[in-house]
Write an enzyme that holds these catalytic residues in place. Structure first.
Site, PDB file in Angstrom:
ATOM      1  N   LYS A 195      75.332  17.659   3.825  1.00 43.14           N
ATOM      2  CA  LYS A 195      74.898  17.869   5.213  1.00 43.14           C
ATOM      3  C   LYS A 195      75.358  19.238   5.689  1.00 43.14           C
ATOM      4  CE  LYS A 195      73.251  16.324   9.175  1.00 43.14           C
ATOM      5  NZ  LYS A 195      72.400  17.531   9.229  1.00 43.14           N
ATOM      6  N   LYS A 201      84.737  19.390   7.217  1.00 42.46           N
ATOM      7  CA  LYS A 201      84.437  18.948   8.588  1.00 42.46           C
ATOM      8  C   LYS A 201      83.980  17.488   8.591  1.00 42.46           C
ATOM      9  CE  LYS A 201      82.132  22.123  10.798  1.00 42.46           C
ATOM     10  NZ  LYS A 201      81.030  22.961  11.341  1.00 42.46           N
ATOM     11  N   LYS A 239      75.257  24.068   3.052  1.00 42.60           N
ATOM     12  CA  LYS A 239      74.812  25.066   4.040  1.00 42.60           C
ATOM     13  C   LYS A 239      73.627  25.799   3.460  1.00 42.60           C
ATOM     14  CE  LYS A 239      76.293  26.529   8.079  1.00 42.60           C
ATOM     15  NZ  LYS A 239      77.059  25.702   9.022  1.00 42.60           N
ATOM     16  N   THR A 265      77.430  20.417  20.156  1.00 44.46           N
ATOM     17  CA  THR A 265      78.570  21.194  19.665  1.00 44.46           C
ATOM     18  C   THR A 265      79.449  21.611  20.848  1.00 44.46           C
ATOM     19  OG1 THR A 265      77.112  21.977  17.921  1.00 44.46           O
ATOM     20  CG2 THR A 265      79.230  23.077  18.122  1.00 44.46           C
ATOM     21  N   ASN A 288      73.633  28.936  22.051  1.00 43.88           N
ATOM     22  CA  ASN A 288      73.612  27.505  22.354  1.00 43.88           C
ATOM     23  C   ASN A 288      75.028  26.933  22.533  1.00 43.88           C
ATOM     24  OD1 ASN A 288      73.023  24.736  22.423  1.00 43.88           O
ATOM     25  ND2 ASN A 288      73.005  24.611  20.196  1.00 43.88           N
ATOM     26  N   SER A 337      74.348  14.970  14.766  1.00 47.18           N
ATOM     27  CA  SER A 337      73.322  14.985  13.720  1.00 47.18           C
ATOM     28  C   SER A 337      73.328  13.655  12.959  1.00 47.18           C
ATOM     29  CB  SER A 337      73.605  16.102  12.710  1.00 47.18           C
ATOM     30  OG  SER A 337      73.011  17.305  13.126  1.00 47.18           O
TER      31      SER A 337
HETATM   32  N1  GLU Z   1      75.444  23.928  11.898  1.00 45.39           N
HETATM   33  C1  GLU Z   1      76.352  22.971  12.461  1.00 45.39           C
HETATM   34  C2  GLU Z   1      77.727  23.101  11.844  1.00 45.39           C
HETATM   35  O1  GLU Z   1      78.095  24.136  11.341  1.00 45.39           O
HETATM   36  C3  GLU Z   1      75.790  21.567  12.418  1.00 45.39           C
HETATM   37  C4  GLU Z   1      75.483  21.043  11.068  1.00 45.39           C
HETATM   38  C5  GLU Z   1      74.697  19.737  11.045  1.00 45.39           C
HETATM   39  O2  GLU Z   1      74.390  19.208  12.098  1.00 45.39           O
HETATM   40  O3  GLU Z   1      74.406  19.291   9.946  1.00 45.39           O
HETATM   41  O4  GLU Z   1      78.536  22.220  11.930  1.00 45.39           O
END
Ligand code: GLU
Length: 427
Positions: A73, A97, A109, A199, A229, A366
């Site tokens: 993810k 995370k 990523k 976030t 955002n 998410s």
């Molecule tokens: N891009 C966000 C992060 O760095 C969200 C990632 C997601 O929702 O999968 O945590």
């Protein structure tokens, strides 16, 4: 800068601490070895026709770091800075995370090396669809679930899920399940209420929980670097909770007002001008007295209670770490503080709330979006934020216990919790 190796260095520090906390050193060694390399690197070339008709090949990545806890993810960013090292580092952070906040998800990523601000909407759409065609085989609700990140949003996720569903074929039986292949979609494309602000909301929840435990008294002064955002939504939530936001900046510079800034007015002006710089004393923003223009570097050095880097990586580094005076730094960006700067700030007694905790609200919501899609449900924002609070409250609690019991800073305590959860999957 080699950010992946730098992040591994941060991680190596907690390895020694973990030796004290775990009885199984062999497993710990194995886990660190595994985390030091991503499981899969997908590098793609995206053929892209410029306005002059010339074909260009654009670099794209999806890096799947680890799936011990569940499907990969993580977001997809569009930026000129994208390279393998950067995406690799961010994929490792996603593994940590998701583990820290207790999600049944791994880390990944993606990125496309392009400045999206130079593209038309149609060009962006074509590129987004081409990217999905290239990574199609590697993604899906049980494999890897991309989401927005820097310079990507619900519109881009909508194009991507549309392309994904097209490729999956018209006869797909369980379309609702497949919708969970991308998160951060718009509401009428299967997105969830509150994902856009998630976030920022998560940052507010984590900060509120920690300042209570640390006995900080409000009103607290805040400086925010980055007004996309994340920075904007967080500023709005903090203003409601009686924080005084005295400085805000974007990539072109910022404004400062001792009396506090209204995030919504600043956003109005930014939209009008295309940047924050120059917003001081324009229209309603001028209602704030004793204000001035400041540079990004000046913002970072302000004597505030809470400093919030919410834009790019490595903005606090060896060059300015000694000048950072904030009592608390809430890392809303991923990796905004280099390893050396982290040490300097820690020695001075500065409190750093690490990215993997502070900005985890996005990936938590998410995950809720995935559940909503799979169960064919529609959740209200209130329910979403309540669930978000529960996840974060539990994570903060675990981090706090380690912090208190062993006198370990928040970054290392957070890493220890993340490692502990990953260790359960090593056998
Ligand atoms: N891009 C966000 C992060 O760095 C969200 C990632 C997601 O929702 O999968 O945590």
């Amino acid at each position: 800068m080699q950010t992946f190796n730098n992040t591994l260095k941060k991680l190596a520090k907690v390895k020694n601490l973990n030796y004290k906390l775990t009885s199984n050193e062999k497993d710990l060694d194995s886990l660190f070895k595994i985390l030091s390399k991503p499981q899969r690197i997908i590098k793609v070339s995206l053929p892209f026709k410029k306005k002059d008709g010339k074909l260009q090949l654009i670099e794209g990545y999806r890096i799947q770091h680890n799936n011990f806890l569940g499907p990969y993810k993580g977001g997809i960013r569009f930026s000129k800075e994208v390279d393998e090292d950067e995406i690799n580092t961010l994929s490792l952070l996603m593994t940590l995370k998701c583990s820290l906040v207790g999600l049944p998800l791994g880390g990944a990523k993606g990125g496309i090396k392009i400045d999206p601000k130079k593209l038309s909407s149609l060009e962006l759409e074509l590129l987004s669809r081409e990217y999905v065609r290239k990574i199609y085989d590697f993604i899906g609700p049980d494999k890897d679930i991309p989401a927005p990140d820097i310079n990507t949003n619900s519109q881009i996720m909508d194009w991507m899920i549309d392309e994904y569903l097209k490729l999956s074929g018209k006869n797909t039986k369980n379309k609702s399940h497949l919708l969970a292949t991308f998160t951060g979609k718009s509401i009428n494309r299967g997105g969830i209420e509150g994902r856009e602000e998630a976030t920022g909301k998560g940052g507010e929840i984590v900060l509120e929980l920690l300042i209570k435990r640390l006995n900080f008294k409000k009103p607290l002064t805040v400086a925010i670097q980055g007004f996309g955002n994340v920075g904007y939504n967080l500023a709005k939530f903090l203003a409601i909770k009686n924080y005084k936001i005295i400085a805000i900046s974007d990539s072109k510079g910022g404004i400062y007002s001792k009396d506090g800034l209204n995030p919504e007015l600043v956003m109005e002006c930014k939209k009008e001008r295309g940047m924050i710089s120059g917003c001081y004393c324009r229209g309603s923003v001028c209602d704030f007295k004793k204000g001035k223009e400041i540079t990004n570097e000046e913002l970072l050095r302000l004597n505030v209670d809470v400093l919030i880097p919410s834009a790019l990586e490595n903005v606090i580094n060896l060059h300015n770490a000694n000048k950072i005076r904030a009592k608390i730094i809430l890392e809303m960006a991923n990796n905004p503080i280099t390893d050396e700067a982290d040490e300097i700030i820690n020695k001075r007694g500065g409190i750093i709330v690490p990215d993997i905790l502070a900005n985890s609200g996005g990936v938590i919501v998410s995950y809720l979006e995935m559940i909503q899609n799979i169960n064919k449900e529609k959740w209200k924002k209130e329910k979403v934020f309540d669930r978000l609070f529960d996840y974060l409250n539990e994570a903060v609690d675990e981090v706090w216990q380690i912090h208190e019991r062993y006198n370990i800073n928040f970054r290392n305590s957070s890493l220890i919790v993340a490692i502990k959860n990953l260790l359960t999957k090593i056998r």
